[in-house]
Design a protein around this motif. Structure first.
Motif, PDB file in Angstrom:
ATOM      1  N   PRO A 112       0.830  -1.206   0.000  1.00 52.74           N
ATOM      2  CA  PRO A 112       0.000   0.000   0.000  1.00 52.74           C
ATOM      3  C   PRO A 112       0.869   1.263   0.000  1.00 52.74           C
ATOM      4  N   THR A 113       0.243   2.398  -0.254  1.00 51.56           N
ATOM      5  CA  THR A 113       0.947   3.679  -0.157  1.00 51.56           C
ATOM      6  C   THR A 113       1.255   3.969   1.304  1.00 51.56           C
ATOM      7  N   ILE A 114       2.134   4.924   1.537  1.00 52.49           N
ATOM      8  CA  ILE A 114       2.537   5.222   2.917  1.00 52.49           C
ATOM      9  C   ILE A 114       1.377   5.805   3.717  1.00 52.49           C
ATOM     10  N   ARG A 115       0.468   6.516   3.031  1.00 50.52           N
ATOM     11  CA  ARG A 115      -0.707   7.050   3.732  1.00 50.52           C
ATOM     12  C   ARG A 115      -1.642   5.924   4.164  1.00 50.52           C
ATOM     13  N   ASP A 116      -1.872   4.950   3.265  1.00 49.00           N
ATOM     14  CA  ASP A 116      -2.738   3.832   3.631  1.00 49.00           C
ATOM     15  C   ASP A 116      -2.110   2.952   4.703  1.00 49.00           C
ATOM     16  N   ARG A 117      -0.779   2.831   4.689  1.00 50.63           N
ATOM     17  CA  ARG A 117      -0.118   2.065   5.754  1.00 50.63           C
ATOM     18  C   ARG A 117      -0.339   2.705   7.109  1.00 50.63           C
ATOM     19  N   ALA A 118      -0.264   4.032   7.155  1.00 51.06           N
ATOM     20  CA  ALA A 118      -0.516   4.736   8.419  1.00 51.06           C
ATOM     21  C   ALA A 118      -1.974   4.572   8.851  1.00 51.06           C
ATOM     22  N   LYS A 119      -2.912   4.627   7.902  1.00 49.53           N
ATOM     23  CA  LYS A 119      -4.326   4.429   8.225  1.00 49.53           C
ATOM     24  C   LYS A 119      -4.572   3.009   8.726  1.00 49.53           C
ATOM     25  N   GLN A 120      -3.946   2.026   8.087  1.00 53.59           N
ATOM     26  CA  GLN A 120      -4.112   0.645   8.526  1.00 53.59           C
ATOM     27  C   GLN A 120      -3.550   0.437   9.925  1.00 53.59           C
ATOM     28  N   CYS A 121      -2.419   1.068  10.200  1.00 53.91           N
ATOM     29  CA  CYS A 121      -1.827   0.968  11.543  1.00 53.91           C
ATOM     30  C   CYS A 121      -2.752   1.599  12.577  1.00 53.91           C
ATOM     31  N   LEU A 122      -3.387   2.706  12.219  1.00 53.78           N
ATOM     32  CA  LEU A 122      -4.323   3.378  13.122  1.00 53.78           C
ATOM     33  C   LEU A 122      -5.515   2.478  13.429  1.00 53.78           C
ATOM     34  N   VAL A 123      -6.066   1.840  12.396  1.00 56.53           N
ATOM     35  CA  VAL A 123      -7.194   0.924  12.602  1.00 56.53           C
ATOM     36  C   VAL A 123      -6.760  -0.297  13.405  1.00 56.53           C
ATOM     37  N   LYS A 124      -5.553  -0.759  13.165  1.00 50.28           N
ATOM     38  CA  LYS A 124      -5.054  -1.919  13.912  1.00 50.28           C
ATOM     39  C   LYS A 124      -4.914  -1.602  15.397  1.00 50.28           C
ATOM     40  N   PHE A 125      -4.481  -0.391  15.734  1.00 50.42           N
ATOM     41  CA  PHE A 125      -4.412   0.025  17.138  1.00 50.42           C
ATOM     42  C   PHE A 125      -5.751  -0.188  17.835  1.00 50.42           C
ATOM     43  N   ALA A 126      -6.844   0.087  17.132  1.00 48.90           N
ATOM     44  CA  ALA A 126      -8.172  -0.002  17.739  1.00 48.90           C
ATOM     45  C   ALA A 126      -8.739  -1.414  17.696  1.00 48.90           C
ATOM     46  N   LEU A 127      -8.466  -2.156  16.608  1.00 48.01           N
ATOM     47  CA  LEU A 127      -9.126  -3.434  16.389  1.00 48.01           C
ATOM     48  C   LEU A 127      -8.402  -4.613  17.030  1.00 48.01           C
ATOM     49  N   GLU A 128      -7.061  -4.552  17.095  1.00 53.43           N
ATOM     50  CA  GLU A 128      -6.292  -5.711  17.571  1.00 53.43           C
ATOM     51  C   GLU A 128      -6.601  -6.104  19.011  1.00 53.43           C
ATOM     52  N   PRO A 129      -6.632  -5.179  19.997  1.00 48.50           N
ATOM     53  CA  PRO A 129      -6.933  -5.615  21.373  1.00 48.50           C
ATOM     54  C   PRO A 129      -8.316  -6.235  21.524  1.00 48.50           C
TER      55      PRO A 129
END
Length: 543
Positions: A112-129
């Motif tokens: 993915p683009t670097i912007r989408d990678r940051a968005k995915q990381c943000l969503v992962k912060f919320a969804l993973e726990p």
């Protein structure tokens, strides 16, 4: 605000406290409270700052560019990315890279683009726990705090008393064939995140980006290479263990590879049918070439039977009363288990060492040592957690033979091979060179010490609040080298700069308090451990 002056400690503590709340509330099935906290995380600038830092500074693939062509960002550009980071139901195009496999096929990676990678990381912060509170205990692949060694220990525990019948299974094209609608239906989250994840799943894939651009619209699968893809794959496969597990039947899964271990062979037939039905509901199927039933028992210590999984070979063999394992009632079973590097892993490693040495005929000895050290250290570190003494000795002997041939080719006829070998202490014939400042030598395979490790507790997670427990586990992990593990024990599992405990996903680096260019040494007193981003900040200030 300047990027290097941000108070990261407060942001990390803030995020961890919210993730721990999500974990606890998910255990209690209070989903309304979970969704409320998740919305706070994806909208707050603290999480956005941490997501951008993770993607641009911490991740190993931070230099890999997507279709945007961006491989690195300046501090000002990172600040700008934080300002423009929003969950907006949109997804950029994905760049496809193909990696050849040993069997002749290819693995498709979606970058993915670097912007989408940051968005995915943000969503992962919320969804993973949320899902870490729900995932099954014997799922080990791509989960925080868990590794292949934990899966290995779980298998050893199942086989420690007596041999078992095993279904060795592999899911055919798991990442490429997951049904989108079934995955989104299984995803328990609020509409904002569900729509964003749906956009990532259906994002266009660009093939031959530099030549003739071809765009593919995926109808199934989650692209390998995205930050959130492993989490989505684990969500899709969640429920397999609960479906088949009962007394005497165990399922151990690492990503899309799994084993089902049973005391009776007939139990495997029912378990296999149940797994096939489950996978069909997700648009998946078992690989006929890689799925087989086997038995781990043999009468010989030097057994050729058993089962190979994650590069390890597992086998049970007959022993006498002094070495025999005992069952739950204290009775001798007459069996003992053994775990060692598989023959396939040893052969693949030695082929790599041999090819590297043969292609280095025109290189200096120092360069060859640096190249070989990376290959040998990585392989031995991975297998140092099992009974690898014999395998390490064999690899040392073969590597010595390869290096002797290389040395003879480099020397003039009649001089032999002694030019490239030195004596270090009592050890003779060490492949190395004595320099003006230091002696450079190649460490053999059999100089790697075997690591005694413990398996992660069944339902434990880094989000359960036991920070010190998870930090101390790093000192017995085969993920790091001997020096770093020793420093974790001596100096403590805490960054000396930001004073935050290390976790499994952190990039940990060794720092010289007094830099070597200023006369600092590599003695214990002059070494400390820092986060990778803290190390970058420290040296940027020095410069």
């Amino acid at each position: 605000m300047q990027w290097n002056n941000i108070m990261w400690k407060h942001k990390e503590i803030w995020l961890y406290h919210l993730q721990r709340k999500i974990f606890d509330l998910s255990k209690l099935s209070d989903m309304n409270a979970v969704f409320f906290i998740q919305k706070q995380i994806i909208k707050h600038e603290n999480a956005k700052f941490l997501a951008v830092r993770k993607v641009t500074q911490d991740n190993l693939g931070k230099r890999t560019a997507g279709v945007d062509g961006i491989s690195s960002l300046t501090p000002d550009e990172r600040m700008e990315l934080v300002k423009n980071l929003h969950i907006d139901h949109r997804a950029d195009k994905i760049l496809r890279i193909t990696i050849p496999k040993s069997n002749g096929s290819v693995r498709n990676l979606g970058i993915p683009t670097i912007r989408d990678r940051a968005k995915q990381c943000l969503v992962k912060f919320a969804l993973e726990p949320q899902y870490e509170a729900l995932f099954e205990p014997n799922s080990y692949g791509f989960r925080p705090g868990r590794s292949t060694n934990d899966a290995r220990k779980a298998i050893v525990k199942c086989l420690q008393r007596k041999p078992k019948y095993v279904l060795d299974a592999d899911i055919k094209g798991c990442f490429d064939n997951i049904d989108h609608s079934k995955l989104l239906e299984k995803l328990k989250t609020f509409p904002l995140l569900k729509l964003q994840i749906a956009a990532w799943l259906r994002a266009g894939i660009l093939v031959n980006f530099k030549d003739n651009i071809t765009e593919i619209t995926p109808e199934s699968g989650t692209p390998q290479g995205g930050i959130i893809s492993p989490l989505l794959a684990n969500i899709a496969l969640h429920g397999m263990e609960k479906l088949v597990s009962k007394r005497g039947v165990y399922l151990i899964r690492y990503a899309d590879d799994f084993l089902i271990l049973c005391n009776e062979e007939k139990e495997l037939t029912n378990a296999k049918l149940a797994i096939k039905t489950f996978l069909t509901s997700m648009g998946l199927e078992l690989s006929k070439e890689k799925t087989r039933i086997t038995y781990t028992g043999d009468t010989s210590y030097r057994s050729k039977k058993g089962i190979d999984f994650l590069g390890f070979s597992f086998v049970n063999y007959k022993v006498g009363i002094h070495k025999s394992a005992k069952d739950s009632h204290g009775n001798l079973t007459g069996w003992m288990s053994k775990c060692q590097p598989s023959k396939k892993s040893v052969k693949k490693h030695l082929d790599k060492v041999k090819n590297l040495i043969q292609k280095s005929s025109g290189l200096s000895q120092k360069v060859l040592i640096s190249k070989l050290a990376r290959v040998i250290n990585g392989w031995t570190r991975y297998f140092a957690v099992c009974n690898a003494t014999e395998s390490f000795s064999f690899c040392s002997m073969r590597t010595f033979y390869f290096l002797t041939k290389w040395s003879k080719q480099k020397n003039r006829p009649g001089l032999g091979a002694s030019k490239h070998w030195i004596q270090v202490g009592n050890a003779e014939w060490v492949f190395g060179v004595i320099g003006e400042d230091e002696t450079i030598k190649l460490n053999r395979h059999d100089q790697t010490k075997i690591i005694v490790s413990t398996k992660v507790l069944n339902d434990s997670s880094p989000y359960d609040g036991r920070i010190i427990y998870w930090s101390k586990r790093l000192s017995s992990s085969n993920k790091y080298g001997l020096l770093l593990r020793t420093l974790l024990k001596i100096k403590g599992p805490k960054c000396k700069m930001c004073k935050i405990y290390f976790n499994d996903s952190d990039r940990i680096e060794i720092d010289h308090i007094v830099p070597r260019k200023q006369g600092g040494t590599s003695e214990w007193d002059n070494l400390r451990l820092l986060h990778g981003h803290c190390h970058d900040t420290r040296h940027s200030k020095d410069e």
